[in-house]
Scaffold this motif. Structure first.
Motif, PDB file in Angstrom:
ATOM      1  N   ALA A 538       0.822  -1.215   0.000  1.00  0.00           N
ATOM      2  CA  ALA A 538       0.000   0.000   0.000  1.00  0.00           C
ATOM      3  C   ALA A 538       0.854   1.262   0.000  1.00  0.00           C
ATOM      4  O   ALA A 538       0.521   2.255  -0.664  1.00  0.00           O
ATOM      5  CB  ALA A 538      -0.929  -0.001   1.214  1.00  0.00           C
ATOM      6  N   GLN A 539       1.945   1.244   0.730  1.00  0.00           N
ATOM      7  CA  GLN A 539       2.775   2.435   0.825  1.00  0.00           C
ATOM      8  C   GLN A 539       3.373   2.827  -0.521  1.00  0.00           C
ATOM      9  O   GLN A 539       3.601   4.002  -0.800  1.00  0.00           O
ATOM     10  CB  GLN A 539       3.889   2.204   1.862  1.00  0.00           C
ATOM     11  CG  GLN A 539       3.352   2.034   3.280  1.00  0.00           C
ATOM     12  CD  GLN A 539       4.421   1.579   4.263  1.00  0.00           C
ATOM     13  OE1 GLN A 539       5.568   1.333   3.880  1.00  0.00           O
ATOM     14  NE2 GLN A 539       4.058   1.438   5.526  1.00  0.00           N
ATOM     15  N   ALA A 540       3.632   1.833  -1.375  1.00  0.00           N
ATOM     16  CA  ALA A 540       4.160   2.119  -2.713  1.00  0.00           C
ATOM     17  C   ALA A 540       3.054   2.298  -3.738  1.00  0.00           C
ATOM     18  O   ALA A 540       3.234   3.002  -4.738  1.00  0.00           O
ATOM     19  CB  ALA A 540       5.096   0.978  -3.150  1.00  0.00           C
ATOM     20  N   PHE A 541       1.912   1.678  -3.487  1.00  0.00           N
ATOM     21  CA  PHE A 541       0.818   1.638  -4.458  1.00  0.00           C
ATOM     22  C   PHE A 541      -0.060   2.891  -4.435  1.00  0.00           C
ATOM     23  O   PHE A 541      -0.485   3.391  -5.495  1.00  0.00           O
ATOM     24  CB  PHE A 541      -0.028   0.391  -4.167  1.00  0.00           C
ATOM     25  CG  PHE A 541      -1.239   0.218  -5.043  1.00  0.00           C
ATOM     26  CD1 PHE A 541      -1.110  -0.132  -6.382  1.00  0.00           C
ATOM     27  CD2 PHE A 541      -2.510   0.380  -4.526  1.00  0.00           C
ATOM     28  CE1 PHE A 541      -2.222  -0.322  -7.181  1.00  0.00           C
ATOM     29  CE2 PHE A 541      -3.636   0.195  -5.314  1.00  0.00           C
ATOM     30  CZ  PHE A 541      -3.483  -0.155  -6.645  1.00  0.00           C
ATOM     31  N   MET A 542      -0.336   3.420  -3.249  1.00  0.00           N
ATOM     32  CA  MET A 542      -1.355   4.465  -3.127  1.00  0.00           C
ATOM     33  C   MET A 542      -1.011   5.780  -3.837  1.00  0.00           C
ATOM     34  O   MET A 542      -1.903   6.405  -4.423  1.00  0.00           O
ATOM     35  CB  MET A 542      -1.659   4.728  -1.656  1.00  0.00           C
ATOM     36  CG  MET A 542      -2.353   3.566  -0.955  1.00  0.00           C
ATOM     37  SD  MET A 542      -3.868   3.001  -1.778  1.00  0.00           S
ATOM     38  CE  MET A 542      -4.944   4.403  -1.470  1.00  0.00           C
ATOM     39  N   PRO A 543       0.240   6.262  -3.830  1.00  0.00           N
ATOM     40  CA  PRO A 543       0.514   7.511  -4.571  1.00  0.00           C
ATOM     41  C   PRO A 543       0.202   7.396  -6.061  1.00  0.00           C
ATOM     42  O   PRO A 543      -0.381   8.304  -6.658  1.00  0.00           O
ATOM     43  CB  PRO A 543       2.011   7.750  -4.321  1.00  0.00           C
ATOM     44  CG  PRO A 543       2.290   7.063  -3.028  1.00  0.00           C
ATOM     45  CD  PRO A 543       1.429   5.841  -3.046  1.00  0.00           C
ATOM     46  N   SER A 544       0.569   6.257  -6.669  1.00  0.00           N
ATOM     47  CA  SER A 544       0.271   6.068  -8.087  1.00  0.00           C
ATOM     48  C   SER A 544      -1.224   5.925  -8.319  1.00  0.00           C
ATOM     49  O   SER A 544      -1.765   6.430  -9.314  1.00  0.00           O
ATOM     50  CB  SER A 544       0.989   4.815  -8.616  1.00  0.00           C
ATOM     51  OG  SER A 544       2.382   4.942  -8.487  1.00  0.00           O
ATOM     52  N   LEU A 545      -1.906   5.236  -7.401  1.00  0.00           N
ATOM     53  CA  LEU A 545      -3.356   5.083  -7.529  1.00  0.00           C
ATOM     54  C   LEU A 545      -4.042   6.436  -7.468  1.00  0.00           C
ATOM     55  O   LEU A 545      -4.949   6.725  -8.269  1.00  0.00           O
ATOM     56  CB  LEU A 545      -3.875   4.168  -6.420  1.00  0.00           C
ATOM     57  CG  LEU A 545      -5.373   3.863  -6.470  1.00  0.00           C
ATOM     58  CD1 LEU A 545      -5.715   3.044  -7.701  1.00  0.00           C
ATOM     59  CD2 LEU A 545      -5.804   3.117  -5.203  1.00  0.00           C
ATOM     60  N   ALA A 546      -3.626   7.275  -6.528  1.00  0.00           N
ATOM     61  CA  ALA A 546      -4.224   8.605  -6.417  1.00  0.00           C
ATOM     62  C   ALA A 546      -3.995   9.409  -7.695  1.00  0.00           C
ATOM     63  O   ALA A 546      -4.912  10.098  -8.178  1.00  0.00           O
ATOM     64  CB  ALA A 546      -3.636   9.338  -5.213  1.00  0.00           C
ATOM     65  N   LEU A 547      -2.796   9.330  -8.268  1.00  0.00           N
ATOM     66  CA  LEU A 547      -2.508  10.055  -9.505  1.00  0.00           C
ATOM     67  C   LEU A 547      -3.422   9.577 -10.630  1.00  0.00           C
ATOM     68  O   LEU A 547      -3.962  10.394 -11.396  1.00  0.00           O
ATOM     69  CB  LEU A 547      -1.043   9.856  -9.898  1.00  0.00           C
ATOM     70  CG  LEU A 547      -0.612  10.459 -11.241  1.00  0.00           C
ATOM     71  CD1 LEU A 547      -0.823  11.969 -11.254  1.00  0.00           C
ATOM     72  CD2 LEU A 547       0.846  10.107 -11.545  1.00  0.00           C
ATOM     73  N   SER A 548      -3.622   8.253 -10.730  1.00  0.00           N
ATOM     74  CA  SER A 548      -4.499   7.750 -11.789  1.00  0.00           C
ATOM     75  C   SER A 548      -5.928   8.223 -11.590  1.00  0.00           C
ATOM     76  O   SER A 548      -6.633   8.531 -12.561  1.00  0.00           O
ATOM     77  CB  SER A 548      -4.438   6.219 -11.822  1.00  0.00           C
ATOM     78  OG  SER A 548      -4.995   5.653 -10.661  1.00  0.00           O
ATOM     79  N   PHE A 549      -6.380   8.339 -10.345  1.00  0.00           N
ATOM     80  CA  PHE A 549      -7.734   8.832 -10.091  1.00  0.00           C
ATOM     81  C   PHE A 549      -7.851  10.322 -10.433  1.00  0.00           C
ATOM     82  O   PHE A 549      -8.887  10.764 -10.957  1.00  0.00           O
ATOM     83  CB  PHE A 549      -8.117   8.600  -8.629  1.00  0.00           C
ATOM     84  CG  PHE A 549      -8.454   7.176  -8.309  1.00  0.00           C
ATOM     85  CD1 PHE A 549      -8.979   6.327  -9.266  1.00  0.00           C
ATOM     86  CD2 PHE A 549      -8.231   6.670  -7.032  1.00  0.00           C
ATOM     87  CE1 PHE A 549      -9.289   5.009  -8.970  1.00  0.00           C
ATOM     88  CE2 PHE A 549      -8.540   5.356  -6.724  1.00  0.00           C
ATOM     89  CZ  PHE A 549      -9.065   4.525  -7.691  1.00  0.00           C
ATOM     90  N   TYR A 550      -6.816  11.109 -10.139  1.00  0.00           N
ATOM     91  CA  TYR A 550      -6.852  12.528 -10.518  1.00  0.00           C
ATOM     92  C   TYR A 550      -6.916  12.687 -12.036  1.00  0.00           C
ATOM     93  O   TYR A 550      -7.639  13.554 -12.563  1.00  0.00           O
ATOM     94  CB  TYR A 550      -5.625  13.260  -9.959  1.00  0.00           C
ATOM     95  CG  TYR A 550      -5.703  13.555  -8.475  1.00  0.00           C
ATOM     96  CD1 TYR A 550      -6.795  14.249  -7.947  1.00  0.00           C
ATOM     97  CD2 TYR A 550      -4.700  13.142  -7.606  1.00  0.00           C
ATOM     98  CE1 TYR A 550      -6.874  14.522  -6.578  1.00  0.00           C
ATOM     99  CE2 TYR A 550      -4.767  13.418  -6.243  1.00  0.00           C
ATOM    100  CZ  TYR A 550      -5.865  14.094  -5.729  1.00  0.00           C
ATOM    101  OH  TYR A 550      -5.936  14.349  -4.383  1.00  0.00           O
TER     102      TYR A 550
END
Length: 597
Positions: A538-550
């Motif tokens: 999660a610590q590595a995954f969430m920043p990229s996930l947030a960017l894809s949602f933006y």
């Protein structure tokens, strides 16, 4: 007794062009129910495999962590084939009969489902057979998708088309989420049942379609098949989407293949062929697709908005499944083996929202037009992306469910009004190819979206995962294991989460007993527990996930702007006249005999 459907008698208007045919009042419901079953079945098969892949890979003795190429082709091959064939099949349907080709597609899809159930081999041969049989399914689905909207548009009067298309699309989207739940249930018994479930519905639906659906008598011109147009479009789109697929595979020491010469050549060749397509279509005598249809504002802006909508949401389902299966559900006490089923259950608010607004928005658009309700729908989708982007990885379920409900409501408000506006704006003899173009753009958007979301997430993981993984091992007092365990590739970690696996078990099983003896048993228990790997990922995954949602939110807001620019309600009747629902803002058209000039 001859059961062949005969053309219905057609009267002529004073202008000498066909008037609207007089139909059996119940025929429209026959058309709606049959096409709805077909769309539901095709949608279920598109998503049921997402949840059941672990059982399928185990059933044919394939290790999913070392067979990434098979995984990608099973996931994306279906979308590539449907996207590339839809437009050509739509034109062929206008030439040879929409119902005829729809029926053929229903039969092909059913045959593909039966072949998947009967897959004879295991190992690499079994994986290749699954891919080939999925591609056969996709050919049938392309016939279904390219003709369903045209058949409904033919069967329903203009003031009921939004409702009919809304119900049809509710079946399609709800099928995607029903597929998640059914896949989780059936895979627990046997992986073959995942494919068998479509066969009885396909057989009944195919027989029903051949017996009951009727070919409408719309104006048709004798024309030749546009060989160069087909080659440039099918070749260009196929090569481009194949390039996107192989760009997601590791290349050399790189985690992705964007630098692979084959990928670069495929992307450039595909783009050049797609650029050539509209040039060819304006110069051949009998074009596959009439480019001047894009002069119709509702058609042009509706298709552009539909493409962007698909681009924004196409990869959402997969990344949300990764988030739920790989992170959130294990952290809330669910075993990795049970997460595929529960991921489908926890995503139900998305289906509920679409089921509520799909038919309702169609009814509203029938009366008031698609412009503002579709605009508001895409605004809601953009807002839902923003809510998802700010959630932590260990979120409370209520705001997550609310975001999914808003996304479902927004997509329901957009999809059926947008489809009705596109189909109402074209002449009757162009409905097949117009339906094909609409579906082509949406399916292409879905495939491109998966490539976009995967690329954003894998690039982010490649940069962040190794260091965070090593730091987490140190914090867990497992420093001796860092050299051996750091070899896990980010894509392996990502797809382990997607498939409901805890890769730590598999990694530790491959280490020597002497190395494992250097680590305390309590530490090993921590590493193999349900919390350590999800928290680290999660610590590595969430920043990229947030960017894809933006990015998804931004694309949705652009789609909303295009919806607002589409103009007011515009309907081309069978007698060739265009009518609007108020003051028309459509570009001036000369419409004659159902042809837009």
């Amino acid at each position: 007794m001859d059961t062949t459907a005969q053309p219905e008698p057609v009267s002529l208007t004073p202008a000498g062009v066909p008037a609207a045919p007089v139909r059996d009042p119940g025929y429209k419901w026959v058309a709606l129910s049959n096409t709805t079953i077909a769309m539901f079945m095709a949608a279920v098969n598109g998503s049921i495999i997402l949840i059941s892949l672990p059982a399928i890979f185990n059933g044919i003795n394939i290790d999913p962590l070392t067979s990434f190429q098979y995984l990608l082709w099973i996931l994306m091959g279906y979308g590539i084939v449907t996207a590339t064939l839809l437009l050509s099949f739509g034109r062929l349907s206008d030439m040879y009969g929409r119902v005829r080709l729809y029926n053929i597609g229903f039969a092909i899809f059913t045959a593909g489902s039966l072949l998947l159930f009967l897959t004879p081999d295991t190992g690499d041969a079994g994986a290749i057979e699954l891919i080939v049989f999925r591609l056969i399914q996709a050919v049938g689905a392309a016939f279904i998708f390219s003709n369903s909207a045209a058949i409904l548009t033919d069967a329903f009067p203009p003031d009921e088309r939004g409702k009919a298309l809304g119900l049809n699309q509710v079946a399609a989207l709800s099928g995607q989420f029903v597929g998640l739940i059914i896949g989780g249930i059936l895979a627990a018994f046997h992986w073959r049942y995942v494919f068998l479930i479509s066969v009885p519905f396909g057989v009944i639906g195919t027989i029903w379609a051949f017996m009951k659906l009727k070919e409408p008598d719309y104006p048709r011109r004798t024309q030749k098949i546009d060989i160069w147009g087909n080659l440039s479009f099918i070749g260009g789109l196929t090569i481009f989407l194949v390039g996107i697929t192989y760009a997601l595979l590791p290349y050399g020491s790189a985690s992705m293949g964007w630098g692979n010469p084959f990928v670069i050549a495929a992307l450039l060749t595909g783009i050049l062929l797609l650029i050539a397509f509209p040039i060819i279509e304006t110069r051949v005598k009998d074009p596959m697709f009439r480019m001047d249809l894009f002069k119709i504002r509702n058609f042009a802006f509706g298709n552009a908005a539909g493409f962007l909508s698909a681009l924004a949401r196409g990869g959402v389902m997969i990344v949300l499944i990764i988030l739920l299966q790989g992170i959130w559900l294990p952290l809330h006490g669910y075993s990795f083996e049970s997460t595929p089923f529960w991921a489908g259950v926890y995503m139900l608010p998305l289906t509920v929202g679409f089921v509520i607004m799909g038919p309702l928005s169609g009814i509203i658009s029938d009366k008031y037009g698609a412009r503002w309700i579709s605009t508001l729908g895409m605004v809601l989708v953009g807002i839902s992306f923003l809510i998802l982007a700010i959630l932590p990885y260990n979120f409370d379920y209520l705001p997550f469910a609310l975001a999914l409900l808003i996304m479902g409501l927004g997509n329901g408000m957009f999809s059926s009004p947008n489809a009705a506006a596109i189909m109402n704006s074209v002449p009757p003899e162009e409905r097949g190819v117009s339906s094909g173009m609409m579906s082509t753009l949406m399916n292409s958007g879905f495939v491109l979206s998966m490539g976009m979301f995967f690329t954003i997430i894998v690039v982010g993981l490649t940069g962040a995962f190794p260091s965070m993984f090593s730091a987490a091992l140190s914090a867990a007092n497992a420093t001796p294991l860092i050299p051996a365990m750091s070899a896990i590739p980010p894509t392996g970690a990502l797809f382990a989460a997607f498939l409901g696996y805890n890769p730590v078990h598999m990694i530790l099983a491959g280490l020597s007993p002497a190395l494992l003896a250097t680590v305390a048993p309590a530490t090993l228990a921590t590493l193999t527990g349900v919390a350590w790997f999800p928290t680290t990922l999660a610590q590595a995954f969430m920043p990229s996930l947030a960017l894809s949602f933006y990015i998804g939110a931004g694309i949705s807001f652009i789609a909303a702007l295009l919806c607002a620019m589409r103009g007011e309600k515009y309907v081309v009747e069978i007698d060739g006249t265009g009518k609007d629902g108020g003051s028309s803002t459509d570009d001036p058209q000369e419409v004659s005999g159902g042809n837009v000039k």
